[in-house]
Design a protein around this motif. Structure first.
Motif, PDB file in Angstrom:
ATOM      1  N   ASP A   1       0.739  -1.247   0.171  1.00 52.53           N
ATOM      2  CA  ASP A   1       0.111  -0.119   0.009  1.00 52.53           C
ATOM      3  C   ASP A   1       0.935   1.460  -0.112  1.00 52.53           C
TER       4      ASP A   1
ATOM      5  N   SER B   1       0.244   3.964   2.455  1.00 57.90           N
ATOM      6  CA  SER B   1       0.583   3.998   3.954  1.00 57.90           C
ATOM      7  C   SER B   1       2.127   4.259   4.608  1.00 57.90           C
TER       8      SER B   1
ATOM      9  N   THR C   1       2.917   3.269  10.666  1.00 59.93           N
ATOM     10  CA  THR C   1       1.358   2.858  10.738  1.00 59.93           C
ATOM     11  C   THR C   1       1.189   1.592  10.366  1.00 59.93           C
ATOM     12  N   TYR C   2       1.954   0.977   9.382  1.00 63.81           N
ATOM     13  CA  TYR C   2       1.620  -0.585   9.206  1.00 63.81           C
ATOM     14  C   TYR C   2       2.411  -1.136  10.327  1.00 63.81           C
TER      15      TYR C   2
END
Length: 299
Positions: free
Chosen positions: A40, A43, A47-48
């Motif tokens: 992604d 992203s 955050t991941y």
């Protein structure tokens, strides 16, 4: 030891919760934060990793070989525990690292489709014993090793997926059925059918079009569903055209090449229509007044 691993978020959808990890790099640096390559692109690694800690996930070895495919098998489990293999597909993947689902081809390659159906049946019977009811799917990776295809089961999806609605479309339109042993879909008259399907036929230029534009050109080019021939294009997500520049479709033909040709012709038609609409749109836009250029003063 494997060179590359795949991280998968428990709640990831269509591959967007996946990330590639260079195992040697991660171990050498002693920190995972700099290692993941996210599928992604919108992203961030921080955050991941927070999502991974919050919702959980799994780590898989990335399987490699001379050739690589991503087939899947779809099942239905009845309340009585009976397991039925509904279909097999070759998934079409894309994205930065080839992890994002874009569409599928039906049925899966006959060189390995019966084998993945048999393995999926084993999974389905175990799921039935655990009380699972309804539709589900098993994703595989198939790699060619020493000239032979070797399938590996990698995921269970306890839900409808991206291959569900195309298969429901061909089943409803033709009243046919899939034979998992022969890896064939036949109509009641015995005709073979194949399809190419996607939810991601999109381009920024398509947003200049309306659903009526699309339906008109499909009718003019005779690309739509032909009930007599039991072939043609079945559209979905048509209302998303003007909003998001995207449509979905299932291109059904008697052969894989015919299905692919229908898909390609519709895409080329849509590209041409969007280009023409874009030119017309730009001509209709009011032009800004030309800047006045000061000339030499005269006295």
């Amino acid at each position: 030891r494997c060179k590359t691993a795949i991280l998968k978020l428990d709640r990831g959808v269509s591959g967007l919760g996946n990330a590639l990890v260079d195992v040697d790099g991660a171990l050498g640096e002693g920190a995972l934060a700099r290692a993941p390559q996210l599928e992604d692109t919108e992203s961030e690694v921080g955050t991941y990793l927070h999502a991974l800690a919050d919702q959980g996930g799994i780590v898989e070895e990335r399987i490699e070989g001379e050739d690589f495919r991503s087939p899947s098998a779809q099942l239905r489990i009845s309340p009585s525990g009976q397991v039925e293999i509904l279909s097999t597909h070759d998934q079409v993947l894309g994205g930065p690292h080839g992890q994002t689902y874009f569409g599928c081809r039906f049925p899966a390659d006959s060189e390995y489709a019966p084998r993945i159906a048999a393995e999926a049946l084993k999974v389905g019977r175990r799921l039935a014993r655990e009380g699972v009811i309804g539709r589900c799917a098993v994703d595989f990776v198939a790699v060619r090793q020493k000239g032979e295809w070797q399938p590996y089961a990698i995921e269970i999806n306890l839900r409808c997926g991206g291959t569900t609605h195309p298969f429901m479309a061909i089943s409803t339109l033709t009243d046919g059925a899939y034979d998992p042993l022969a890896a064939e879909f036949r109509t009641p008259l015995g005709d073979l059918k194949h399809y190419v399907a996607t939810d991601h036929l999109d381009a920024p230029a398509y947003s200049a079009l309306t659903p009526d534009d699309l339906l008109d050109v499909v009718g003019e080019r005779s690309l739509g569903w032909d009930a007599e021939r039991e072939a043609g294009v079945a559209l979905h997500m048509v209302s998303a055209l003007a909003v998001a520049g995207r449509i979905g479709l299932t291109a059904i033909g008697d052969t894989p090449s015919e299905a692919q040709a229908l898909y390609r012709e519709l895409k080329q038609t849509l590209d041409g229509l969007a280009a023409k609409a874009g030119v017309t749109y730009s001509r209709l836009q009011p032009r800004a007044p030309a800047a006045r250029v000061a000339g030499p003063r005269t006295r």
